[in-house]
Design a protein around this motif. Structure first.
Motif, PDB file in Angstrom:
ATOM      1  N   GLY A 179      71.847  64.305  13.631  1.00 17.80           N
ATOM      2  CA  GLY A 179      70.969  63.632  14.586  1.00 17.80           C
ATOM      3  C   GLY A 179      70.943  64.323  15.939  1.00 17.80           C
ATOM      4  O   GLY A 179      71.940  64.920  16.370  1.00 17.80           O
ATOM      5  N   GLN A 180      69.789  64.242  16.606  1.00 19.05           N
ATOM      6  CA  GLN A 180      69.634  64.860  17.922  1.00 19.05           C
ATOM      7  C   GLN A 180      69.967  63.882  19.052  1.00 19.05           C
ATOM      8  O   GLN A 180      70.185  64.289  20.179  1.00 19.05           O
ATOM      9  N   GLY A 181      69.940  62.580  18.751  1.00 19.78           N
ATOM     10  CA  GLY A 181      70.272  61.585  19.774  1.00 19.78           C
ATOM     11  C   GLY A 181      69.162  61.349  20.781  1.00 19.78           C
ATOM     12  O   GLY A 181      69.436  61.007  21.932  1.00 19.78           O
ATOM     13  N   ILE A 182      67.902  61.566  20.357  1.00 24.98           N
ATOM     14  CA  ILE A 182      66.794  61.323  21.295  1.00 24.98           C
ATOM     15  C   ILE A 182      65.872  60.197  20.821  1.00 24.98           C
ATOM     16  O   ILE A 182      65.060  59.705  21.593  1.00 24.98           O
ATOM     17  N   GLY A 183      65.985  59.787  19.543  1.00 23.63           N
ATOM     18  CA  GLY A 183      65.088  58.773  19.002  1.00 23.63           C
ATOM     19  C   GLY A 183      65.177  57.448  19.742  1.00 23.63           C
ATOM     20  O   GLY A 183      64.174  56.930  20.236  1.00 23.63           O
ATOM     21  N   LEU A 184      66.393  56.886  19.836  1.00 27.65           N
ATOM     22  CA  LEU A 184      66.563  55.599  20.501  1.00 27.65           C
ATOM     23  C   LEU A 184      66.393  55.725  22.012  1.00 27.65           C
ATOM     24  O   LEU A 184      66.000  54.771  22.676  1.00 27.65           O
ATOM     25  N   THR A 185      66.709  56.907  22.552  1.00 26.10           N
ATOM     26  CA  THR A 185      66.470  57.125  23.985  1.00 26.10           C
ATOM     27  C   THR A 185      64.982  57.054  24.287  1.00 26.10           C
ATOM     28  O   THR A 185      64.555  56.451  25.287  1.00 26.10           O
ATOM     29  N   LEU A 186      64.178  57.638  23.400  1.00 26.21           N
ATOM     30  CA  LEU A 186      62.718  57.583  23.553  1.00 26.21           C
ATOM     31  C   LEU A 186      62.218  56.145  23.403  1.00 26.21           C
ATOM     32  O   LEU A 186      61.382  55.677  24.180  1.00 26.21           O
ATOM     33  N   VAL A 187      62.747  55.433  22.412  1.00 27.82           N
ATOM     34  CA  VAL A 187      62.373  54.025  22.196  1.00 27.82           C
ATOM     35  C   VAL A 187      62.694  53.199  23.438  1.00 27.82           C
ATOM     36  O   VAL A 187      61.882  52.394  23.901  1.00 27.82           O
ATOM     37  N   LYS A 188      63.885  53.403  23.961  1.00 28.45           N
ATOM     38  CA  LYS A 188      64.330  52.656  25.149  1.00 28.45           C
ATOM     39  C   LYS A 188      63.392  52.886  26.325  1.00 28.45           C
ATOM     40  O   LYS A 188      62.959  51.940  26.994  1.00 28.45           O
ATOM     41  N   GLU A 189      63.037  54.147  26.576  1.00 22.87           N
ATOM     42  CA  GLU A 189      62.195  54.450  27.740  1.00 22.87           C
ATOM     43  C   GLU A 189      60.787  53.894  27.568  1.00 22.87           C
ATOM     44  O   GLU A 189      60.210  53.336  28.510  1.00 22.87           O
ATOM     45  N   ILE A 190      60.238  54.000  26.370  1.00 25.32           N
ATOM     46  CA  ILE A 190      58.882  53.493  26.139  1.00 25.32           C
ATOM     47  C   ILE A 190      58.840  51.980  26.335  1.00 25.32           C
ATOM     48  O   ILE A 190      57.955  51.444  27.021  1.00 25.32           O
ATOM     49  N   LEU A 191      59.803  51.269  25.748  1.00 27.66           N
ATOM     50  CA  LEU A 191      59.815  49.805  25.859  1.00 27.66           C
ATOM     51  C   LEU A 191      60.039  49.359  27.304  1.00 27.66           C
ATOM     52  O   LEU A 191      59.427  48.387  27.768  1.00 27.66           O
ATOM     53  N   MET A 192      60.910  50.052  28.021  1.00 29.84           N
ATOM     54  CA  MET A 192      61.141  49.690  29.421  1.00 29.84           C
ATOM     55  C   MET A 192      59.917  49.981  30.271  1.00 29.84           C
ATOM     56  O   MET A 192      59.588  49.211  31.178  1.00 29.84           O
ATOM     57  N   ASN A 193      59.210  51.075  29.985  1.00 25.10           N
ATOM     58  CA  ASN A 193      57.982  51.379  30.721  1.00 25.10           C
ATOM     59  C   ASN A 193      56.892  50.331  30.463  1.00 25.10           C
ATOM     60  O   ASN A 193      56.028  50.103  31.316  1.00 25.10           O
ATOM     61  N   HIS A 194      56.971  49.682  29.311  1.00 25.62           N
ATOM     62  CA  HIS A 194      56.023  48.612  28.982  1.00 25.62           C
ATOM     63  C   HIS A 194      56.462  47.272  29.555  1.00 25.62           C
ATOM     64  O   HIS A 194      55.683  46.309  29.541  1.00 25.62           O
ATOM     65  N   GLY A 195      57.702  47.181  30.015  1.00 25.48           N
ATOM     66  CA  GLY A 195      58.208  45.914  30.542  1.00 25.48           C
ATOM     67  C   GLY A 195      58.719  44.976  29.467  1.00 25.48           C
ATOM     68  O   GLY A 195      58.883  43.776  29.708  1.00 25.48           O
ATOM     69  N   TYR A 196      58.976  45.505  28.249  1.00 27.12           N
ATOM     70  CA  TYR A 196      59.479  44.679  27.150  1.00 27.12           C
ATOM     71  C   TYR A 196      61.004  44.779  27.087  1.00 27.12           C
ATOM     72  O   TYR A 196      61.563  45.882  27.196  1.00 27.12           O
ATOM     73  N   THR A 197      61.655  43.655  26.891  1.00 31.89           N
ATOM     74  CA  THR A 197      63.104  43.671  26.681  1.00 31.89           C
ATOM     75  C   THR A 197      63.388  43.830  25.192  1.00 31.89           C
ATOM     76  O   THR A 197      62.530  43.532  24.344  1.00 31.89           O
ATOM     77  N   PHE A 198      64.597  44.267  24.873  1.00 37.25           N
ATOM     78  CA  PHE A 198      64.919  44.577  23.479  1.00 37.25           C
ATOM     79  C   PHE A 198      66.432  44.532  23.290  1.00 37.25           C
ATOM     80  O   PHE A 198      67.206  44.522  24.257  1.00 37.25           O
ATOM     81  N   SER A 199      66.850  44.501  22.043  1.00 35.85           N
ATOM     82  CA  SER A 199      68.279  44.536  21.730  1.00 35.85           C
ATOM     83  C   SER A 199      68.473  45.122  20.342  1.00 35.85           C
ATOM     84  O   SER A 199      67.587  45.017  19.482  1.00 35.85           O
ATOM     85  N   LEU A 200      69.618  45.735  20.157  1.00 36.70           N
ATOM     86  CA  LEU A 200      70.005  46.279  18.855  1.00 36.70           C
ATOM     87  C   LEU A 200      71.434  45.850  18.597  1.00 36.70           C
ATOM     88  O   LEU A 200      72.350  46.254  19.320  1.00 36.70           O
ATOM     89  N   LYS A 201      71.629  45.002  17.615  1.00 39.20           N
ATOM     90  CA  LYS A 201      72.974  44.484  17.366  1.00 39.20           C
ATOM     91  C   LYS A 201      73.133  44.118  15.896  1.00 39.20           C
ATOM     92  O   LYS A 201      72.158  44.022  15.147  1.00 39.20           O
ATOM     93  N   GLN A 202      74.375  43.912  15.523  1.00 36.60           N
ATOM     94  CA  GLN A 202      74.701  43.502  14.159  1.00 36.60           C
ATOM     95  C   GLN A 202      74.807  41.984  14.138  1.00 36.60           C
ATOM     96  O   GLN A 202      75.685  41.405  14.770  1.00 36.60           O
TER      97      GLN A 202
END
Length: 432
Positions: free
Chosen positions: A397-420
């Motif tokens: 893995g390159q470690g950029i997928g979730l970083t990209l997801v995080k930035e896009i969602l924050m730029n949209h003003g949407y909150t999010f979570s990833l948990k078990q």
């Protein structure tokens, strides 16, 4: 017994006694008896004047003291005409003016502080002497995702919330940063103030996610630009040399050079992959602002499922799509939101070794999308770093997928979570 009663009783007894003595002593001498009666009458008049000049003002001052006791600072006394008493009345009136002004000033300060707390962009929780929550501002309720009835008048030690659990461990005057759900970073600070001689604690919760993301992006952006510059400067000339060598037919006409030719072709392919790898990083830095418009999330998800269906089928993974066909519109950048969904679904598929399920649930009431998988799950250590740049749980893995997801969602003003949510069930939630 009040002073007024004592004074009247004293005057009555004194003058009755004087009348009786006058009667028994001067009853045979009418002239002296009349003179004594006149003196007693003059004494009664003087006593009444004295009562008006001294006792009545004292009664007025007593009424003023009662008003102070009742915190009524609007009562003022009228001058009595007695110089000494009027001096005391003037002092009393000045004191009442000062108290009234001070109370008005305190009320204004209290209203200002109350308004400041209610409109503060920082979450504020104020505790009473027994650590029960006495006041909480709207921002704190928003950050904790709780209702006032759930939290007010409840001991902070009885509440169960990951953020409040961290607050319980804090000493007064200390602060920490805490990452919640692997995505949102808070600064938690606990302090106290003195109320009626005893300390009362208050808690401040400040979200640092945007500031940390900006600092991270500035740091890794500089690194990525430097890496891209150096890689591109090397790959271009190297591939040019390799391609020139492969174009010379005389060298490769002999079969003994076949292995070398294949090695050069592999080298060119690897260089091209490295170039694509660096472009992916560069795209993360150059992510444009979202061009928002009304899009149908349901339609977008159906398209993503069709796109990823082949990849899932190869691992015997099925999609459990619990989303009805009824449209669900949000304001978002269609291309960026599609990239988010592809990354999340792809991660869910890759987390499952084989024969698993990827579920999609949409709660239209709370406007929440949940994408679940029954893969390997997330460890507590991993959950703290999942959205960190260059961090990946996959070997390649390159470690950029979730970083990209995080930035896009924050730029949209949407909150999010990833948990078990439970054993081996991972949930990615997006709150539109």
């Amino acid at each position: 017994m009040r002073t007024r009663t004592k004074y009247i009783l004293f005057v009555v007894i004194l003058h009755l006694t004087a009348l009786l003595l006058t009667y028994f002593i001067f009853r045979d001498n009418k002239l002296l008896f009349l003179a004594a009666e006149v003196l007693i009458l003059i004494s009664v008049i003087l006593s009444w004047q004295f009562f008006k000049q001294l006792v009545r003002p004292l009664m007025m001052l007593s009424q003023g003291a009662e008003a102070m006791k009742d915190r009524d600072f609007t009562v003022k006394l009228v001058p009595s005409g007695n110089y000494e008493v009027d001096q005391l009345i003037n002092i009393y009136n000045q004191m009442m003016d000062e108290l009234r002004t001070e109370r008005t000033r305190q009320e204004q300060q209290h209203l200002f502080l109350e308004k400041l707390i209610q409109t503060s962009p920082t979450g504020i929780i104020i505790l009473d002497f027994d650590d029960h929550i006495q006041q909480v501002n709207p921002k704190a309720l928003e950050l904790l995702d709780m209702e006032p009835l759930e939290i007010l008048s409840t001991s902070i030690h009885e509440l169960s919330h990951p953020v409040l659990d961290q607050v319980k461990l804090l000493e007064s005057g200390k602060s920490i940063t805490y990452t919640f759900n692997g995505a949102i970073t808070y600064k938690l600070q606990k302090s106290h103030f003195i109320d009626r001689g005893f300390p009362r604690h208050f808690i401040m919760i400040e979200e640092l996610t945007a500031e940390i993301l900006a600092a991270e992006k500035k740091a890794y952006g500089k690194v990525i630009r430097m890496m891209a510059h150096e890689v591109n400067n090397s790959i271009g000339p190297v591939n040019s040399i390799l391609s020139s060598a492969l174009s010379v037919e005389k060298i490769w006409s002999s079969k003994e050079h076949e292995i070398l030719r294949q090695a050069l072709e592999v080298a060119i392919g690897r260089n091209q992959n490295l170039n694509i790898f660096m472009r992916n990083f560069a795209d993360l830095v150059r992510l444009p602002a979202p061009q928002k418009k009304s899009i149908d999330i349901v339609d977008l998800l159906h398209g993503v499922i069709q796109l990823m269906d082949r990849m899932a089928g190869e691992k015997q993974i099925i999609f459990n799509n619990f989303i009805t066909s009824e449209p669900f519109f949000v304001m978002a950048d269609n291309q960026q939101m599609e990239q988010v969904m592809i990354n999340i679904v792809k991660n869910s598929i890759e987390a499952i070794k084989s024969a698993g399920e990827v579920g999609l649930h949409l709660d239209r009431t709370s406007r929440t999308l949940m994408i679940t998988d029954n893969g390997k799950g997330i460890t507590p250590a991993e959950s703290e770093q999942l959205f960190s740049p260059f961090f990946s749980t996959k070997p390649d893995g390159q470690g950029i997928g979730l970083t990209l997801v995080k930035e896009i969602l924050m730029n949209h003003g949407y909150t999010f979570s990833l948990k078990q949510s439970k054993e081996r069930v991972t949930v990615f939630s997006i709150y539109f």
